[in-house]
Design a protein around this motif. Structure first.
Motif, short mmCIF file in Angstrom:
data_model
loop_
_atom_site.label_atom_id
_atom_site.label_comp_id
_atom_site.label_asym_id
_atom_site.label_seq_id
_atom_site.Cartn_x
_atom_site.Cartn_y
_atom_site.Cartn_z
N SER A 60 47.81 31.29 50.43
CA SER A 60 47.70 32.33 51.43
C SER A 60 47.48 33.69 50.76
N TYR A 61 48.22 33.95 49.72
CA TYR A 61 48.11 35.22 48.99
C TYR A 61 46.73 35.36 48.36
N ILE A 62 46.25 34.29 47.75
CA ILE A 62 44.93 34.30 47.11
C ILE A 62 43.84 34.59 48.14
N SER A 63 43.89 33.89 49.25
CA SER A 63 42.90 34.08 50.29
C SER A 63 42.93 35.51 50.83
N HIS A 64 44.11 35.99 51.11
CA HIS A 64 44.26 37.34 51.66
C HIS A 64 43.79 38.41 50.68
N LYS A 65 44.25 38.36 49.47
CA LYS A 65 43.94 39.41 48.50
C LYS A 65 42.48 39.38 48.04
N SER A 66 41.89 38.19 47.96
CA SER A 66 40.50 38.13 47.52
C SER A 66 39.54 38.54 48.64
N ARG A 67 39.86 38.20 49.87
CA ARG A 67 38.97 38.53 51.00
C ARG A 67 39.19 39.95 51.53
N LEU A 68 40.43 40.33 51.73
CA LEU A 68 40.71 41.61 52.36
C LEU A 68 40.83 42.78 51.38
N ASN A 69 41.43 42.52 50.22
CA ASN A 69 41.64 43.59 49.26
C ASN A 69 40.62 43.58 48.12
N ASN A 70 39.78 42.55 48.09
CA ASN A 70 38.75 42.42 47.06
C ASN A 70 39.34 42.48 45.65
N PHE A 71 40.41 41.73 45.43
CA PHE A 71 41.02 41.65 44.12
C PHE A 71 40.44 40.48 43.36
N GLY A 72 40.42 40.58 42.04
CA GLY A 72 39.95 39.52 41.17
C GLY A 72 41.06 38.56 40.82
N LYS A 73 40.68 37.46 40.20
CA LYS A 73 41.62 36.39 39.87
C LYS A 73 42.74 36.88 38.95
N ARG A 74 42.39 37.67 37.94
CA ARG A 74 43.42 38.15 37.00
C ARG A 74 44.51 38.95 37.72
N ASP A 79 50.00 39.34 40.05
CA ASP A 79 50.85 39.65 41.21
C ASP A 79 51.72 38.45 41.57
N LEU A 80 51.13 37.26 41.57
CA LEU A 80 51.90 36.06 41.93
C LEU A 80 52.97 35.75 40.88
N LEU A 81 52.66 35.98 39.63
CA LEU A 81 53.67 35.77 38.58
C LEU A 81 54.85 36.73 38.78
N LYS A 82 54.54 37.97 39.16
CA LYS A 82 55.61 38.95 39.43
C LYS A 82 56.46 38.52 40.62
N LYS A 83 55.85 37.82 41.56
CA LYS A 83 56.58 37.37 42.74
C LYS A 83 57.36 36.08 42.47
N GLY A 84 57.25 35.56 41.24
CA GLY A 84 58.05 34.41 40.86
C GLY A 84 57.39 33.07 41.09
N VAL A 85 56.11 33.06 41.37
CA VAL A 85 55.40 31.79 41.54
C VAL A 85 55.03 31.27 40.15
N GLY A 86 55.27 30.01 39.89
CA GLY A 86 54.98 29.42 38.59
C GLY A 86 53.49 29.28 38.33
N LYS A 87 53.14 29.28 37.05
CA LYS A 87 51.73 29.18 36.66
C LYS A 87 51.08 27.90 37.18
N ASP A 88 51.82 26.80 37.13
CA ASP A 88 51.28 25.52 37.63
C ASP A 88 51.00 25.59 39.13
N ASP A 89 51.90 26.22 39.87
CA ASP A 89 51.70 26.38 41.31
C ASP A 89 50.50 27.28 41.61
#
Length: 159
Positions: A60-74, A79-89
């Motif tokens: 959900s975060y990937i979809s939202h940030k890439s489409r609405l905020n035009n953020f890149g993968k890096r 951002d997801l790592l800061k939110k505590g999501v694991g690299k594998d996830d």
């Protein structure tokens, strides 16, 4: 009301505002001084019920940030790592997003970010000035796009 019930009710209210990662929920419950046993039990219950799912949260975060905020993968990964999501996830979420095409292409997001940035500017004039071009490329790199994607976006925008 027991500590577990208060923690459960608080967690449900907290998650109703917006989806959160497991770590974000744990941190919030810890901040509110619930017991460790209550926090662990509540998180286990909410994971069983499907209210907490780090992969779904990341998708959900990937979809939202890439489409609405035009953020890149890096940028999104950081951002997801800061939110505590694991690299594998995160990688599983990206793999799923690419299969479903919910994130769109990274070059498209970079081109959209570039178009938004240049809405009131003359691209031809910027292209002639190396300093301005470097600023523009830096802007896209700070948004999380790789150098190759930035070059592709500049080429796409020019066309």
């Amino acid at each position: 009301m027991t500590d577990y019930e208060r923690a459960r009710d608080y967690a449900v209210r907290y998650l109703s505002a917006s989806p959160r990662s497991r770590k974000q929920l744990r941190d919030k419950l810890t901040e509110k001084d619930f017991s460790t046993q209550a926090i662990t039990a509540v998180i286990h219950l909410l994971e069983e019920k499907g209210y907490i799912n780090d992969i779904a949260f990341a998708q959900s975060y990937i979809s939202h940030k890439s489409r609405l905020n035009n953020f890149g993968k890096r940028r999104i990964v950081m951002d997801l790592l800061k939110k505590g999501v694991g690299k594998d996830d995160i990688m599983a979420a990206y793999h799923q997003a690419e299969e479903d095409d919910t994130a769109g292409s990274e070059a498209d997001a970079a081109t959209r970010a570039l178009a938004k940035r240049l809405a009131r500017k003359d691209f031809a004039a910027i292209k002639k000035d190396p300093k301005e071009m470097q600023k523009l490329m830096g802007y896209l790199v700070r948004r999380g796009f790789s150098y190759d994607v930035v070059k592709e976006a500049l080429k796409n925008y020019e066309e």
